[in-house]
Scaffold this active site. Structure first.
Site, mmCIF file in Angstrom:
data_model
loop_
_atom_site.group_PDB
_atom_site.id
_atom_site.type_symbol
_atom_site.label_atom_id
_atom_site.label_comp_id
_atom_site.label_asym_id
_atom_site.label_seq_id
_atom_site.Cartn_x
_atom_site.Cartn_y
_atom_site.Cartn_z
ATOM 1 N N ASP A 1 11.280 -0.830 -1.300
ATOM 2 C CA ASP A 1 10.905 -2.232 -1.492
ATOM 3 C C ASP A 1 11.866 -2.983 -2.417
ATOM 4 O O ASP A 1 11.726 -4.190 -2.612
ATOM 5 C CB ASP A 1 9.464 -2.330 -2.014
ATOM 6 C CG ASP A 1 9.221 -1.489 -3.269
ATOM 7 O OD1 ASP A 1 10.143 -1.391 -4.114
ATOM 8 O OD2 ASP A 1 8.117 -0.936 -3.408
ATOM 9 N N PRO B 1 0.823 -1.216 0.000
ATOM 10 C CA PRO B 1 0.000 0.000 0.000
ATOM 11 C C PRO B 1 0.856 1.265 0.000
ATOM 12 O O PRO B 1 1.976 1.262 0.509
ATOM 13 C CB PRO B 1 -0.782 -0.094 1.315
ATOM 14 C CG PRO B 1 -0.551 -1.471 1.846
ATOM 15 C CD PRO B 1 0.731 -1.948 1.270
ATOM 16 N N ASP B 2 0.333 2.332 -0.588
ATOM 17 C CA ASP B 2 1.029 3.624 -0.482
ATOM 18 C C ASP B 2 0.559 4.333 0.796
ATOM 19 O O ASP B 2 -0.170 3.756 1.604
ATOM 20 C CB ASP B 2 0.828 4.476 -1.746
ATOM 21 C CG ASP B 2 -0.618 4.864 -1.984
ATOM 22 O OD1 ASP B 2 -1.461 4.665 -1.082
ATOM 23 O OD2 ASP B 2 -0.910 5.380 -3.081
ATOM 24 N N PHE B 3 1.015 5.556 0.981
ATOM 25 C CA PHE B 3 0.672 6.297 2.197
ATOM 26 C C PHE B 3 -0.675 6.992 2.091
ATOM 27 O O PHE B 3 -1.306 7.283 3.073
ATOM 28 C CB PHE B 3 1.726 7.371 2.464
ATOM 29 C CG PHE B 3 2.858 6.895 3.321
ATOM 30 C CD1 PHE B 3 2.805 5.672 3.962
ATOM 31 C CD2 PHE B 3 3.976 7.696 3.508
ATOM 32 C CE1 PHE B 3 3.847 5.249 4.758
ATOM 33 C CE2 PHE B 3 5.031 7.285 4.303
ATOM 34 C CZ PHE B 3 4.968 6.051 4.926
ATOM 35 N N ARG B 4 -1.067 7.346 0.851
ATOM 36 C CA ARG B 4 -2.126 8.330 0.743
ATOM 37 C C ARG B 4 -3.461 7.843 0.209
ATOM 38 O O ARG B 4 -4.471 8.484 0.415
ATOM 39 C CB ARG B 4 -1.638 9.532 -0.074
ATOM 40 C CG ARG B 4 -1.025 10.578 0.852
ATOM 41 C CD ARG B 4 -0.063 11.495 0.163
ATOM 42 N NE ARG B 4 1.304 11.134 0.491
ATOM 43 C CZ ARG B 4 2.048 11.719 1.402
ATOM 44 N NH1 ARG B 4 1.574 12.746 2.068
ATOM 45 N NH2 ARG B 4 3.266 11.315 1.642
ATOM 46 N N ASN C 1 10.995 4.532 -3.112
ATOM 47 C CA ASN C 1 10.538 3.288 -2.498
ATOM 48 C C ASN C 1 11.689 2.541 -1.844
ATOM 49 O O ASN C 1 12.843 2.663 -2.250
ATOM 50 C CB ASN C 1 9.851 2.411 -3.545
ATOM 51 C CG ASN C 1 8.599 3.072 -4.086
ATOM 52 O OD1 ASN C 1 8.047 3.967 -3.435
ATOM 53 N ND2 ASN C 1 8.171 2.667 -5.258
ATOM 54 N N HIS D 1 15.549 7.359 -0.647
ATOM 55 C CA HIS D 1 15.249 7.241 0.778
ATOM 56 C C HIS D 1 15.927 6.023 1.397
ATOM 57 O O HIS D 1 15.456 5.462 2.376
ATOM 58 C CB HIS D 1 13.731 7.223 0.997
ATOM 59 C CG HIS D 1 13.083 8.529 0.633
ATOM 60 N ND1 HIS D 1 11.732 8.700 0.503
ATOM 61 C CD2 HIS D 1 13.628 9.745 0.361
ATOM 62 C CE1 HIS D 1 11.472 9.957 0.166
ATOM 63 N NE2 HIS D 1 12.606 10.614 0.072
HETATM 64 P P1 CNA Z 1 2.425 8.520 -1.574
HETATM 65 O O1 CNA Z 1 2.493 9.832 -0.930
HETATM 66 O O2 CNA Z 1 1.719 7.406 -0.890
HETATM 67 O O3 CNA Z 1 1.742 8.780 -3.013
HETATM 68 C C1 CNA Z 1 1.476 7.744 -3.902
HETATM 69 C C2 CNA Z 1 0.929 8.353 -5.179
HETATM 70 O O4 CNA Z 1 0.777 7.317 -6.129
HETATM 71 C C3 CNA Z 1 -0.422 9.023 -5.018
HETATM 72 O O5 CNA Z 1 -0.395 10.271 -5.631
HETATM 73 C C4 CNA Z 1 -1.395 8.053 -5.715
HETATM 74 O O6 CNA Z 1 -2.439 8.732 -6.364
HETATM 75 C C5 CNA Z 1 -0.496 7.392 -6.723
HETATM 76 N N1 CNA Z 1 -0.866 6.028 -7.068
HETATM 77 C C6 CNA Z 1 -1.254 5.016 -6.252
HETATM 78 N N2 CNA Z 1 -1.454 3.891 -6.947
HETATM 79 C C7 CNA Z 1 -1.192 4.188 -8.253
HETATM 80 C C8 CNA Z 1 -1.238 3.447 -9.467
HETATM 81 N N3 CNA Z 1 -1.575 2.164 -9.498
HETATM 82 N N4 CNA Z 1 -0.908 4.096 -10.617
HETATM 83 C C9 CNA Z 1 -0.557 5.395 -10.610
HETATM 84 N N5 CNA Z 1 -0.509 6.154 -9.493
HETATM 85 C C10 CNA Z 1 -0.820 5.545 -8.328
HETATM 86 O O7 CNA Z 1 3.847 7.936 -1.956
HETATM 87 P P2 CNA Z 1 5.199 8.720 -2.271
HETATM 88 O O8 CNA Z 1 6.147 7.708 -2.753
HETATM 89 O O9 CNA Z 1 4.956 9.927 -3.076
HETATM 90 O O10 CNA Z 1 5.565 9.195 -0.789
HETATM 91 C C11 CNA Z 1 6.786 9.210 -0.352
HETATM 92 C C12 CNA Z 1 7.065 8.210 0.803
HETATM 93 C C13 CNA Z 1 6.179 7.012 0.907
HETATM 94 C C14 CNA Z 1 8.399 7.647 0.516
HETATM 95 O O11 CNA Z 1 9.291 8.076 1.486
HETATM 96 C C15 CNA Z 1 8.288 6.132 0.531
HETATM 97 O O12 CNA Z 1 9.400 5.550 1.149
HETATM 98 C C16 CNA Z 1 7.080 5.841 1.305
HETATM 99 N N6 CNA Z 1 6.454 4.539 0.977
HETATM 100 C C17 CNA Z 1 7.141 3.583 0.263
HETATM 101 C C18 CNA Z 1 6.538 2.362 -0.073
HETATM 102 C C19 CNA Z 1 7.315 1.330 -0.875
HETATM 103 O O13 CNA Z 1 8.536 1.207 -0.728
HETATM 104 N N7 CNA Z 1 6.640 0.592 -1.769
HETATM 105 C C20 CNA Z 1 5.220 2.119 0.327
HETATM 106 C C21 CNA Z 1 4.548 3.112 1.079
HETATM 107 C C22 CNA Z 1 5.173 4.309 1.388
#
Ligand code: CNA
Length: 284
Positions: free
Chosen positions: A127, A45-48, A125, A144
């Site tokens: 991951d 999952p993402d953060f937002r 990311n 990061h």
């Molecule tokens: P965020 O702030 O959670 O934003 C994610 C963005 O991606 C949002 O604008 C969503 O609308 C968009 N989004 C989600 N799913 C999709 C999709 N399938 N296709 C297109 N767009 C999509 O995440 P950021 O990376 O901007 O925030 C920064 C933080 C979150 C970083 O420091 C990361 O380390 C941290 N994070 C990392 C992971 C990981 O490693 N996978 C997971 C969760 C959070």
């Protein structure tokens, strides 16, 4: 305002024009910026995204609710970590290699490399799915940090990687051999400075021929400022579920609001890479 006048470099602000430009001799250095949205289809999952945000991930996947987190970001706060390292260790365990498969978006970045177009992939990311999709280490900038190294949060002494993995697997908190302090993988926490490779790579953006910004809310600095560093008429392609940053303010900005896996598949098709694209992902 958004989209005033005609583009200078692209014929139009759409994928066929992006593909045409990418196939031209003018386009040699492709830069990519990835965020959590590039990995959501892998099940991380993402953060937002509200219904599946990191808090939900914590509750369902690592059962972090029992750790009494007031807000999910506390996992990445150094003072919280000093008081209670367990939630971060639980999250780190979730992200250990092997549990998640790279997405088609990661495979698209690998194809850019295969076609000698990829200059650098900046990722927020942690991951390591870029690496696992086959993008070579030297083209990835983990802005990061990563799980590749770990050190004491007090005296900064490095800690053995094999022992660290054992600790993460068994949920044991690692303590520094020198001073007994807590050991943390080199993931950048809030308030910490970004790794040196990030700072070394940033100036190369001035030579970018095209920039893809994929799956990030562009809320976290200094990463969020990178799109402003490419040349004025360098095409900037945003592929995200929501409109973010200042996209639309430059002549050759392209905004595509859709799931990134679908968009990169469509772009691969425009580039004539469809079969390779499917094969690359199948191999992951
Ligand atoms: P965020 O702030 O959670 O934003 C994610 C963005 O991606 C949002 O604008 C969503 O609308 C968009 N989004 C989600 N799913 C999709 C999709 N399938 N296709 C297109 N767009 C999509 O995440 P950021 O990376 O901007 O925030 C920064 C933080 C979150 C970083 O420091 C990361 O380390 C941290 N994070 C990392 C992971 C990981 O490693 N996978 C997971 C969760 C959070």
């Amino acid at each position: 305002g958004p989209y005033e006048g005609s583009p200078e470099v692209l014929e139009a602000r759409d994928l066929p024009s992006v593909a045409k430009y990418m196939k031209s001799p003018e386009c040699r250095k492709v830069f990519v910026m990835l965020g959590a949205g590039a990995s959501t289809s892998a099940g991380i999952p993402d953060f937002r995204s509200p219904e599946i945000g990191m808090s939900a991930c914590c509750l369902t996947q690592s059962n972090l609710a029992r750790f009494d987190l007031t807000h999910p970001e506390a996992i990445f706060e150094i003072n919280f970590f000093r008081q209670n390292p367990k939630p971060f260790y639980a999250l780190a365990r979730e992200l250990l290699p092997g549990r998640f498969r790279p997405t088609p978006t990661h495979s698209f970045v690998k194809l850019l490399h295969d076609h000698s177009l990829l200059h650098t992939c900046f990722t927020q990311n942690i991951d390591t799915l870029e690496r696992r999709a086959g993008v070579p280490d030297h083209k990835i900038v983990e802005a990061h940090g990563s799980f590749a190294n770990q050190r004491c949060v007090e005296c900064r002494a490095e800690y053995d990687a094999v022992k660290m993995r054992e600790c993460l697997k068994t949920g044991t908190i690692a303590n520094c051999n020198q001073c007994g302090g807590l050991v943390k993988p080199d993931i950048t926490f809030f308030g910490e400075s970004l790794p040196e490779p990030f700072h070394r790579a940033v100036p190369f953006l001035r030579g970018a021929d095209i920039l893809f910004v994929i799956g990030t809310s562009l809320q976290v600095q200094p990463f969020a400022s990178l799109p402003s560093l490419v040349p004025e008429h360098c095409p900037r392609v945003l592929i995200n579920l929501e409109d973010v940053g200042d996209f639309g303010s430059r002549s050759d900005d392209v905004i595509i609001l859709d799931k990134c896996d679908n968009v990169v598949r469509a772009l691969a098709k425009e580039l004539g890479w469809e079969e390779e694209f499917d094969a690359a992902w199948q191999e992951t």
